[in-house]
Design a protein around this motif. Structure first.
Motif, PDB file in Angstrom:
ATOM      1  N   ALA A 174       0.875  -1.174   0.000  1.00  0.00           N
ATOM      2  CA  ALA A 174       0.000   0.000   0.000  1.00  0.00           C
ATOM      3  C   ALA A 174       0.909   1.219   0.000  1.00  0.00           C
ATOM      4  O   ALA A 174       1.414   1.622   1.053  1.00  0.00           O
ATOM      5  CB  ALA A 174      -0.917  -0.001   1.211  1.00  0.00           C
ATOM      6  N   ASN A 175       1.152   1.766  -1.182  1.00  0.00           N
ATOM      7  CA  ASN A 175       2.066   2.895  -1.297  1.00  0.00           C
ATOM      8  C   ASN A 175       1.463   4.143  -0.673  1.00  0.00           C
ATOM      9  O   ASN A 175       0.298   4.461  -0.897  1.00  0.00           O
ATOM     10  CB  ASN A 175       2.385   3.165  -2.777  1.00  0.00           C
ATOM     11  CG  ASN A 175       3.081   1.985  -3.422  1.00  0.00           C
ATOM     12  OD1 ASN A 175       3.885   1.318  -2.779  1.00  0.00           O
ATOM     13  ND2 ASN A 175       2.769   1.714  -4.673  1.00  0.00           N
ATOM     14  N   ARG A 183      -1.201   2.323   5.824  1.00  0.00           N
ATOM     15  CA  ARG A 183      -2.290   1.460   5.356  1.00  0.00           C
ATOM     16  C   ARG A 183      -1.861   0.003   5.248  1.00  0.00           C
ATOM     17  O   ARG A 183      -2.622  -0.815   4.738  1.00  0.00           O
ATOM     18  CB  ARG A 183      -2.766   1.948   3.989  1.00  0.00           C
ATOM     19  CG  ARG A 183      -3.338   3.366   4.014  1.00  0.00           C
ATOM     20  CD  ARG A 183      -3.841   3.760   2.637  1.00  0.00           C
ATOM     21  NE  ARG A 183      -2.757   3.834   1.674  1.00  0.00           N
ATOM     22  CZ  ARG A 183      -2.897   3.674   0.360  1.00  0.00           C
ATOM     23  NH1 ARG A 183      -4.078   3.411  -0.149  1.00  0.00           N
ATOM     24  NH2 ARG A 183      -1.864   3.776  -0.435  1.00  0.00           N
ATOM     25  N   SER A 184      -0.650  -0.340   5.683  1.00  0.00           N
ATOM     26  CA  SER A 184      -0.136  -1.697   5.529  1.00  0.00           C
ATOM     27  C   SER A 184      -0.316  -2.507   6.806  1.00  0.00           C
ATOM     28  O   SER A 184       0.116  -2.079   7.892  1.00  0.00           O
ATOM     29  CB  SER A 184       1.353  -1.654   5.152  1.00  0.00           C
ATOM     30  OG  SER A 184       1.539  -0.979   3.931  1.00  0.00           O
ATOM     31  N   THR A 247      -5.638  -0.704  -0.884  1.00  0.00           N
ATOM     32  CA  THR A 247      -4.811  -0.424  -2.051  1.00  0.00           C
ATOM     33  C   THR A 247      -5.601  -0.694  -3.330  1.00  0.00           C
ATOM     34  O   THR A 247      -6.653  -1.346  -3.293  1.00  0.00           O
ATOM     35  CB  THR A 247      -3.524  -1.285  -1.995  1.00  0.00           C
ATOM     36  OG1 THR A 247      -2.629  -0.891  -3.033  1.00  0.00           O
ATOM     37  CG2 THR A 247      -3.837  -2.764  -2.118  1.00  0.00           C
TER      38      THR A 247
END
Length: 304
Positions: A174-175, A183-184, A247
């Motif tokens: 999730a960049n 968000r990871s 993502t």
């Protein structure tokens, strides 16, 4: 990417009301939307190139439709100031929401509804543009996959001895961050280790900048590198279950109707959660991530 997926119902609504769609988007958009059959133009990087592109598109459409320049002829689904400026400089009569101080650039301004899901925002904007009372939005996005891309995906799986409908496809990257929140899911590597130990086939499709991370963090997974978005969409649909962070590929999985476990922690899911009846949100209270056991139990229920 998630914006584009959740905008599909609004785009189809415009088409159903007689509008011929010409889309302008990022470089990945043509591959993502190939099965929809709409012309998709890749937006250039500089202002002058973007304005030149829009002017050429305007001239072509005006030649085919004498009334093109006498009505609103562009709908801006993204809320960026630059999109409104490009349209104005190209002589287009654009409509969009009043955001980022761009109202003076628009032919017509619509209210910003930023307290609901993004799909509902885009749906309402399309209805405002059409001047109709908003019907209920669709319960599923119904994103399409071409037969050719599905055949490529099946061939790729067969080459790695992976059976369709029996593997777990993970989307762990999730960049960037949302509202300064990561968000990871921190437990993703441990989750994959547990799946692998249980004899489950795990597939990962990293982007170009994610290959090294996939090798280092998920050595147990079957890695499919260099996959385009059309084939990726097919791989998502063929999975028994997809497990994803917040993502873009998670939105694609929901769009094509894959069984999706969408893992959320600190960010708000109310506006950007994947949309559809095949989505299960895996989350606890604010600031808390689900445990490995919770997500593993949900994945086991979905697997044959």
């Amino acid at each position: 990417m998630g914006d584009t997926v959740v905008a599909l119902p609004a785009l189809r609504l415009l088409e159903q009301h007689g509008y011929r769609l010409e889309l302008v988007g990022k470089g990945w958009a043509p591959a993502l939307l190939e099965a929809e059959g709409w012309p998709v133009h890749v937006r250039p990087g500089t202002v002058m190139e973007r304005v030149r592109q829009l002017r050429a598109l305007r001239h072509r459409l005006r030649a085919a439709d004498a009334g093109f320049d006498r009505r609103s002829n562009m709908l801006l689904l993204p809320y960026a100031f630059s999109a409104a400026l490009d349209a104005r400089l190209a002589g287009l009569r654009a409509e969009g929401v009043a955001d980022e101080g761009r109202s003076w650039l628009l032919q017509r301004v619509h209210p910003l509804r930023n307290r609901q899901h993004a799909l509902l925002e885009y749906w309402a904007l399309a209805c405002d543009f059409l001047g109709i009372e908003a019907p209920p939005p669709p319960s599923r996005i119904g994103m399409q996959v071409t037969a050719a891309k599905r055949a490529q995906a099946l061939a790729m799986l067969a080459d790695r001895s992976v059976a369709p409908g029996r593997y777990v496809l993970i989307c762990p990257f999730a960049n960037g961050k949302v509202e300064f929140l990561d968000r990871s899911w921190p437990a993703f590597p441990a989750f994959v280790q547990r799946l692998h130990a249980a004899g489950r086939q795990v597939v990962i499709v990293p982007g170009p900048s994610e290959v090294e991370g996939a090798q280092r963090l998920y050595p147990e997974a079957i890695r499919l590198d260099g996959v385009g978005l059309g084939v990726y969409s097919a791989l998502l649909r063929e999975a028994a279950v997809v497990v994803s962070n917040d993502t873009g590929p998670g939105h694609i999985a929901a769009g094509v109707g894959a069984r999706l476990l969408s893992v959320w922690g600190t960010a708000s899911a109310e506006r950007w959660a994947p949309w559809g009846p095949t989505v299960t949100l895996m989350r606890r209270g604010p600031g808390e991530w689900p445990s490995v056991d919770e997500v593993l139990s949900a994945a086991d229920q979905a697997l044959p």
